[in-house]
Design an enzyme around this catalytic site. Structure first.
Site, PDB file in Angstrom:
ATOM      1  N   GLY A  12       4.746   4.503  -0.735  1.00 20.32           N
ATOM      2  CA  GLY A  12       4.342   4.060   0.439  1.00 20.32           C
ATOM      3  C   GLY A  12       5.202   2.717   0.857  1.00 20.32           C
ATOM      4  O   GLY A  12       6.259   2.461   0.185  1.00 20.32           O
ATOM      5  N   ASP A  35       4.534  10.828  -5.283  1.00 21.20           N
ATOM      6  CA  ASP A  35       3.501  11.026  -4.245  1.00 21.20           C
ATOM      7  C   ASP A  35       3.226  12.541  -3.936  1.00 21.20           C
ATOM      8  O   ASP A  35       3.994  13.642  -4.232  1.00 21.20           O
ATOM      9  CB  ASP A  35       4.326  10.391  -2.886  1.00 21.20           C
ATOM     10  CG  ASP A  35       3.367   9.920  -1.968  1.00 21.20           C
ATOM     11  OD1 ASP A  35       3.048   8.815  -1.715  1.00 21.20           O
ATOM     12  OD2 ASP A  35       2.518  10.779  -1.300  1.00 21.20           O
ATOM     13  N   PRO A  94      -7.338   2.132   2.077  1.00 18.42           N
ATOM     14  CA  PRO A  94      -7.984   1.982   3.458  1.00 18.42           C
ATOM     15  C   PRO A  94      -9.481   1.577   3.497  1.00 18.42           C
ATOM     16  O   PRO A  94     -10.256   1.611   2.474  1.00 18.42           O
ATOM     17  CB  PRO A  94      -7.876   3.115   4.394  1.00 18.42           C
ATOM     18  CG  PRO A  94      -7.911   4.273   3.270  1.00 18.42           C
ATOM     19  CD  PRO A  94      -7.461   3.515   1.841  1.00 18.42           C
ATOM     20  N   THR A  95      -9.793   0.876   4.624  1.00 21.04           N
ATOM     21  CA  THR A  95     -11.375   0.465   4.692  1.00 21.04           C
ATOM     22  C   THR A  95     -12.115   1.926   5.003  1.00 21.04           C
ATOM     23  O   THR A  95     -11.594   2.737   5.539  1.00 21.04           O
ATOM     24  CB  THR A  95     -11.421  -0.371   5.991  1.00 21.04           C
ATOM     25  OG1 THR A  95     -10.510  -1.378   5.941  1.00 21.04           O
ATOM     26  CG2 THR A  95     -12.885  -0.811   6.180  1.00 21.04           C
ATOM     27  N   THR A 133      -3.779  -3.502  -2.929  1.00 23.18           N
ATOM     28  CA  THR A 133      -4.920  -4.491  -2.804  1.00 23.18           C
ATOM     29  C   THR A 133      -6.233  -3.702  -2.995  1.00 23.18           C
ATOM     30  O   THR A 133      -6.489  -3.027  -2.439  1.00 23.18           O
ATOM     31  CB  THR A 133      -4.719  -5.040  -1.412  1.00 23.18           C
ATOM     32  OG1 THR A 133      -3.399  -5.226  -0.966  1.00 23.18           O
ATOM     33  CG2 THR A 133      -5.732  -5.948  -1.405  1.00 23.18           C
ATOM     34  N   GLU A 162       0.717  -7.412  -4.980  1.00 18.11           N
ATOM     35  CA  GLU A 162       1.922  -7.490  -4.285  1.00 18.11           C
ATOM     36  C   GLU A 162       1.750  -8.505  -2.995  1.00 18.11           C
ATOM     37  O   GLU A 162       1.022  -8.706  -2.456  1.00 18.11           O
ATOM     38  CB  GLU A 162       2.115  -6.123  -3.552  1.00 18.11           C
ATOM     39  CG  GLU A 162       3.465  -6.033  -2.942  1.00 18.11           C
ATOM     40  CD  GLU A 162       4.613  -6.373  -4.085  1.00 18.11           C
ATOM     41  OE1 GLU A 162       4.782  -5.580  -4.869  1.00 18.11           O
ATOM     42  OE2 GLU A 162       5.108  -7.402  -3.777  1.00 18.11           O
ATOM     43  N   LYS A 217      -5.368 -12.420  -4.338  1.00 14.99           N
ATOM     44  CA  LYS A 217      -4.572 -11.603  -3.675  1.00 14.99           C
ATOM     45  C   LYS A 217      -5.201 -11.541  -2.249  1.00 14.99           C
ATOM     46  O   LYS A 217      -4.658 -11.796  -1.138  1.00 14.99           O
ATOM     47  CB  LYS A 217      -4.259 -10.075  -3.916  1.00 14.99           C
ATOM     48  CG  LYS A 217      -3.962  -9.321  -3.214  1.00 14.99           C
ATOM     49  CD  LYS A 217      -2.718  -8.993  -2.581  1.00 14.99           C
ATOM     50  CE  LYS A 217      -2.313  -8.250  -1.577  1.00 14.99           C
ATOM     51  NZ  LYS A 217      -0.995  -7.915  -1.047  1.00 14.99           N
ATOM     52  N   CYS A 273      -2.992  -5.341   5.509  1.00 12.65           N
ATOM     53  CA  CYS A 273      -3.474  -6.277   4.524  1.00 12.65           C
ATOM     54  C   CYS A 273      -4.472  -6.893   5.201  1.00 12.65           C
ATOM     55  O   CYS A 273      -5.612  -7.340   4.698  1.00 12.65           O
ATOM     56  CB  CYS A 273      -2.551  -6.981   3.728  1.00 12.65           C
ATOM     57  SG  CYS A 273      -1.437  -5.991   2.809  1.00 12.65           S
TER      58      CYS A 273
END
Ligand code: UDX
Ligand code: ADP
Length: 459
Positions: A12, A35, A94-95, A133, A162, A217, A273
């Site tokens: 990604g 991927d 993702p959340t 993250t 990152e 981060k 992010c």
């Protein structure tokens, strides 16, 4: 420990550019990015570099240099894991949209799947690097899954967050302020330091324990987002007092303790992010019963949501309290310029707000596809996808978007918007011709001289 082969799971916005630069700078290491998504891998392998799945200035040249030499893109995840000495995990987090921590906690399902796949395939010792993250202490979960395989293979876990920003990813990677590596095993840490030392000066490579690295981060993003929310809060105050937010930002930015970056008032921050990482921080704080800490950081998000709806409301109020059936041209859909990424873009929420008032939104963005725009709106679930297609049109020429429009709204700070022929645009628009600049990029004085009714943020 000399690394000869690297695998990266996830092709990604993070995995693709990062691995391209690592391969470019380490021609002796074979880097394979894998991927599950076949279309994405095909796009990374496309001979026409305009078709790379990630738009990022300078990325095409890096890929052209390394691809086929020591940089490969593939869907064969097992083979890449099996052959690699070092495996980066760069899948999305993702959340969560369900269950405990819904709307706040990060969904670690993809990470766990990766860990299980690595555990089942690996036949030799590996260094596993978390690149996505992740909430603090994910490394522990990774470690626990990998330790309990029972096949005698040793895994060393490193955290290497990152810090690249989209739109400037290649220059951020080429010339990072710092590289952060967290871990417990010195040999594993040194192996990764070695890779970065191919182009990053040693004093910019920081090593810490795992938890500090993971938390740093989240905290870096929370501090950056907080600056944007702080200046956006002041923008509203400026609008009612007659101060000018750009002047305020310039004045405070000259204070060397404050600094001038990240003080650009806007329609609100977006991206994959900021919101996610702050929500994560809030979730972690809550889970340790640190209510005040959680509330403090949550306010950064609340202010950002307010800034987006405030912009939509300003459009509606200025246009005589109704936008029903009115054509509003959106200039920009991406969450910032120089990227085709739209995750959490302010444009999505502003559009949704206006669509609730039955506006006709016409979108032009130089890099975002129509399918992506409809997908973003459909994802909100506010109305049926049929309704979204009835109310929203996507065009690939800005002048088509603006023709006969009642208003133009700038949602992304693309440079080209400044270069348009605003005299001609004015001629084609309905009168009074409104321009709402959500990024403070247009020359307001000039537009007012041309007869536009011009509104911006914080002025
Ligand atoms: C961010 C961090 O900068 C990066 O270090 C981390 O690795 C990932 O998250 P990114 O999301 O790509 O990077 O973009 P960034 O440049 O930080 O911008 C985030 C959002 O804030 C954008 O929507 C941008 O338009 C907005 N922004 C930024 C402002 O509104 N005003 C500013 O002054 C700066
Ligand atoms: P980021 O911005 O963090 O790079 P993206 O969504 O752009 O996030 O990229 C994450 C990629 O990871 C996606 O292309 C997705 O298909 C891929 N991915 C997720 N889970 C797996 C998995 N188990 N194996 C391989 N790839 C995966």
């Amino acid at each position: 420990m000399k690394i000869k082969k690297i695998a990266c799971i996830g092709a990604g916005y993070v995995g693709g550019p990062t691995m391209s630069v690592i391969a470019q700078k380490n021609p002796n290491i074979q880097v394979t990015v894998v991927d599950l998504n076949q279309a994405r891998i095909d796009a990374w392998n496309d001979n026409n570099l305009d078709n790379l799945p990630v738009y990022e200035p300078g990325l095409d040249a890096v890929v052209a240099e390394a691809r086929g030499r020591n940089l490969f893109f593939s869907t064969d995840v097992n083979k890449a894991i099996d052959e690699a000495d070092m495996i980066f995990i760069s899948v999305n987090t993702p959340t969560k949209t369900y269950g405990k921590g819904k709307g706040q906690a990060a969904d670690l399902k993809y990470i766990e799947l990766c860990a299980r796949q690595i555990a089942s395939v690996a036949k030799s010792d590996k260094i596993v690097v978390e690149k996505s993250t992740l909430p603090v202490r994910t490394a522990e979960a990774l470690k626990s899954i990998l330790k309990n395989t029972g096949n005698g293979v040793n895994f060393h876990i490193l955290s290497n967050p990152e810090f690249l920003a989209e739109g400037t990813a290649i220059s951020d990677l080429h010339n990072p302020d710092r590289v952060l590596i967290g871990g417990e095993d010195t040999e594993a840490i040194d192996a990764l330091v070695d890779i970065y030392e191919a182009w990053v000066p040693k004093e910019r490579i920081l090593t810490t324990n795992l938890w500090s690295s993971e938390l740093a981060k989240l905290v870096a993003n929370a501090f950056l987002a907080q600056r944007v929310s702080s200046i956006n809060a002041i923008s509203e105050l400026c609008e009612v007092t007659g101060a000018n937010v750009d002047e305020v930002a310039r004045a405070i930015g000259r204070d060397s303790r404050i600094g001038s970056k990240f003080l650009k008032a806007s329609v609100g921050f977006g991206g994959s992010c900021f919101q996610k990482d702050i929500l994560n921080l809030v979730y972690i704080a809550r889970s340790y019963n640190l209510k005040e800490v959680a509330d403090y950081w949550e306010q950064v998000i609340i202010l950002n949501d307010h800034q987006k709806s405030r912009f939509a409301e300003k459009i509606i109020q200025t246009m005589y309290n109704t936008v029903n059936g009115k054509k509003i041209a959106f200039l920009g859909w991406a969450f910032k310029k120089d990227t085709n990424d739209t995750r959490e873009s302010a444009a999505i929420y502003v559009a949704d707000h206006l669509l609730e008032e039955e506006a006709n939104v016409v979108v032009y963005d130089p890099k975002v596809s129509a399918e992506q725009i409809y997908r973003d709106l459909d994802y909100l679930g506010t109305r049926t996808s049929g309704e979204n297609r009835r109310l929203v049109t996507v065009v690939n020429n800005p002048y088509d978007a603006l023709k006969e429009a009642h208003a133009a709204a700038v949602l992304t700070e693309w440079d080209e918007f400044r270069e348009y022929d605003w005299v001609e645009i004015k001629r084609g628009m309905k009168k009074p011709a409104f321009v709402f600049d959500g990024r403070n990029v247009l020359d307001g004085n000039q537009l007012e001289k041309l007869g536009f009714d011009f509104k911006s943020i914080g002025r």
